[in-house]
Design a protein around this motif. Structure first.
Motif, mmCIF file in Angstrom:
data_model
loop_
_atom_site.group_PDB
_atom_site.id
_atom_site.type_symbol
_atom_site.label_atom_id
_atom_site.label_comp_id
_atom_site.label_asym_id
_atom_site.label_seq_id
_atom_site.Cartn_x
_atom_site.Cartn_y
_atom_site.Cartn_z
ATOM 1 N N LYS A 136 0.771 -1.247 0.000
ATOM 2 C CA LYS A 136 0.000 0.000 0.000
ATOM 3 C C LYS A 136 0.803 1.299 0.000
ATOM 4 C CE LYS A 136 -4.028 -2.114 0.694
ATOM 5 N NZ LYS A 136 -5.247 -1.908 -0.077
ATOM 6 N N CYS A 137 2.089 1.253 0.309
ATOM 7 C CA CYS A 137 2.805 2.502 0.599
ATOM 8 C C CYS A 137 2.769 3.505 -0.553
ATOM 9 C CB CYS A 137 4.258 2.202 0.953
ATOM 10 S SG CYS A 137 5.155 1.376 -0.377
ATOM 11 N N LEU A 172 3.799 11.651 3.249
ATOM 12 C CA LEU A 172 3.998 12.027 4.661
ATOM 13 C C LEU A 172 2.852 11.597 5.578
ATOM 14 C CD1 LEU A 172 5.803 15.507 4.517
ATOM 15 C CD2 LEU A 172 6.774 13.298 5.168
ATOM 16 N N PRO A 173 1.584 11.913 5.251
ATOM 17 C CA PRO A 173 0.520 11.511 6.191
ATOM 18 C C PRO A 173 0.384 9.991 6.325
ATOM 19 C CG PRO A 173 -0.421 12.494 4.198
ATOM 20 C CD PRO A 173 1.057 12.742 4.148
ATOM 21 N N TRP A 174 0.582 9.261 5.226
ATOM 22 C CA TRP A 174 0.441 7.800 5.287
ATOM 23 C C TRP A 174 1.490 7.213 6.238
ATOM 24 C CZ3 TRP A 174 2.883 3.158 4.588
ATOM 25 C CH2 TRP A 174 2.086 2.029 4.357
ATOM 26 N N HIS A 175 2.745 7.629 6.070
ATOM 27 C CA HIS A 175 3.795 7.075 6.927
ATOM 28 C C HIS A 175 3.652 7.560 8.377
ATOM 29 C CE1 HIS A 175 5.462 6.039 2.953
ATOM 30 N NE2 HIS A 175 6.151 5.100 3.576
ATOM 31 N N ARG A 176 3.115 8.745 8.581
ATOM 32 C CA ARG A 176 2.872 9.215 9.957
ATOM 33 C C ARG A 176 1.865 8.291 10.652
ATOM 34 N NH1 ARG A 176 1.695 15.399 11.103
ATOM 35 N NH2 ARG A 176 3.983 15.388 11.234
ATOM 36 N N ALA A 177 0.788 7.971 9.973
ATOM 37 C CA ALA A 177 -0.229 7.105 10.580
ATOM 38 C C ALA A 177 0.316 5.681 10.772
ATOM 39 C CB ALA A 177 -1.482 7.093 9.715
#
Ligand code: C2O
Length: 483
Positions: free
Chosen positions: A92-93, A101-106
């Motif tokens: 999914k990355c 940025l928001p995806w990896h933060r979550a």
């Protein structure tokens, strides 16, 4: 970063909860006990620390090791297992797009909660690896297979250092000074939705992010990179720099609602249950649920932080982030950059273009765009750019005033789920400060700009034979941009 007392009055509970329902779900405790409790919890929210300052017996290191060991011991069918967590990333990355940025933060947030649950250490806060000040992989991550934090696929040693042009203070400072979200944090993807490889890399993702992945290589060079325990420390540093850029330096995220309202459904919570979180909620997380020990080279200077109600509004609103370029001037045809050998290009440029970036308006920039870059099979080198230095080579130091920037490529998405055919992202290099510096040091010749592109092998590859590879770039152009 202190939370000002005015925050309690600045927050309308109902409004905030409705804007960030997913955030409210895991910070419910803040809101159920009345605001004295919530303020205290916000003020005492866990601090993510620089791992370089923690000894082997520090509770943070002990818990992280225990968590990784426990997750590795679970079968891959368990959603909180080490392998299942890496699979989320593999499948999914989003990269090369503004969901990066928001995806990896979550992703890190839920991972941190899994670490707490699986070890019973409720106070655990994920540490970060500050590669600017400690460019070698920290000692905690070495020692062979008896150490859960070790990964035997790495291509670097404990004493190898990441290249300063990818992670050094001057580079990071330059990136943090980019006021535009796309330039800083990558482009809006063509279809509006996250993909493994979107339309283009902003400088935070292209330079320290991609550079660290491909330098370490092994697991870290692939979309299975979370198998290497250093992955989480690396991304936590990027998260800290986003906090600095957004919350301390008050550079705005995009106001595009397709970004803010996008709901990420890819993660599981500490009990292995599916979660969902809106991108806008991830923006507020570091303001309410965790904080960082200072990580950026400019941490003590030049902050213009908004506070309280103003900051909250700023974070929720964002700003237009589409880059508007002036007329672009390019090199004609495909440019081939062979590993290790400099390639020189001369690009005509109107005097007015250069003049506009010599003034005091920091939003006027001169930007080099490398479009449709073929991700080479070997990622044993990264690219450096020099301005008006015809004799630049792979050995020219990046402290040279003509140095403009470096960027790197990361895993090739060919063959990834949902990816077909060729994917050729674009990269941007903000050459403004180099042009300003050269102008100060003796005048910047008008009418044209000389660029030297060099595919520089990572240090540990320099003694080996340089791979016989070529980076193919379909378009190279220079344009003024209004950030
Ligand atoms: Cu999604 Cu640094 O990787």
């Amino acid at each position: 970063m202190n939370v000002p007392p005015s925050i309690s009055s600045a927050l309308s509970r109902r409004e905030f909860v409705s804007r960030a329902s997913a955030l409210a779900a895991f910070s419910l405790a803040f809101w159920t006990g009345g605001c004295e409790g919530c303020l205290e919890q916000i003020e005492n929210r866990p601090t993510r620390k620089n791992i370089a300052n923690l000894s082997a017996t520090d509770p943070v290191v002990v818990t992280y090791k225990a968590a990784v060991a426990a997750m590795k011991a679970l079968p891959a069918s368990n959603p909180i297992s080490w392998q299942a967590q890496a699979n989320i990333h593999n499948n999914k990355c989003p990269h090369g797009c503004w969901f990066f940025l928001p995806w990896h933060r979550a992703y890190l947030l839920y991972f941190e909660r899994i670490c707490r649950k699986i070890t019973g250490d409720a106070s655990f806060a994920l540490p970060y690896w500050n590669w600017t000040t400690s460019p070698s992989i920290p000692a905690h991550f070495w020692g062979g297979s008896s150490n859960p934090l070790w990964d035997g696929t790495r291509q670097v040693t404990a004493s190898d250092q990441a290249d300063p042009s990818l992670v050094g203070a001057a580079t990071i400072d330059n990136i943090l000074s980019i006021p535009n979200f796309e330039g800083f944090a990558s482009y809006k993807p063509a279809g509006g939705l996250p993909t493994h490889l979107g339309s283009g890399y902003g400088m935070l993702e292209a330079t320290p992010h991609n550079g660290i992945h491909s330098w370490i290589s092994g697991d870290m060079g692939t979309f299975q990179s979370p198998l290497d325990p250093i992955f989480w420390m690396h991304h936590n540093m990027l998260d800290c720099l986003w906090v600095d850029w957004n919350i301390n330096l008050n550079h705005a995220n995009t106001n595009d609602s397709s970004w803010a309202n996008y709901v990420i459904n890819d993660f599981v919570d500490e009990n292995g249950n599916p979660t969902s979180i809106e991108v806008i909620a991830t923006v507020l997380l570091p303001y309410f649920t965790y904080q960082f020990e200072p990580c950026s080279p400019n941490e003590t200077t030049g902050k213009k932080s908004l506070r309280g109600a103003q900051l909250k509004k700023f974070l929720q609103t964002g700003a237009p982030s589409t880059l508007t370029f002036g007329p672009a001037h390019g090199a004609s045809g495909e440019v081939s950059v062979p590993a290790g050998k400099p390639v020189r290009l001369t690009i005509p440029l109107e005097a007015s273009g250069v003049q506009s970036v010599l003034g005091s308006d920091e939003r006027n920039r001169l930007v080099l765009t490398l479009g449709d870059v073929d991700i080479p099979d070997s990622r044993e080198f990264f690219l450096r750019v020099f301005v008006n230095k015809s004799d630049a080579s792979a050995n020219t130091p990046t402290t040279d005033p003509h140095f403009a920037g470096s960027f790197a490529v990361f895993a090739d998405p060919k063959g990834m789920p949902g990816m077909t055919g060729d994917h050729r992202p674009k990269f941007l290099v903000d050459i403004t400060s180099t042009v300003q510096r050269l102008n100060r040091d003796g005048g910047f010749p008008q009418g044209q700009i000389d660029l030297t592109l060099i595919a520089v092998p990572y240090q540990h590859h320099r003694t080996q034979e340089i791979p016989d590879e070529v980076v193919k770039i379909q378009s190279v152009s220079v344009a003024t941009a209004r950030f």
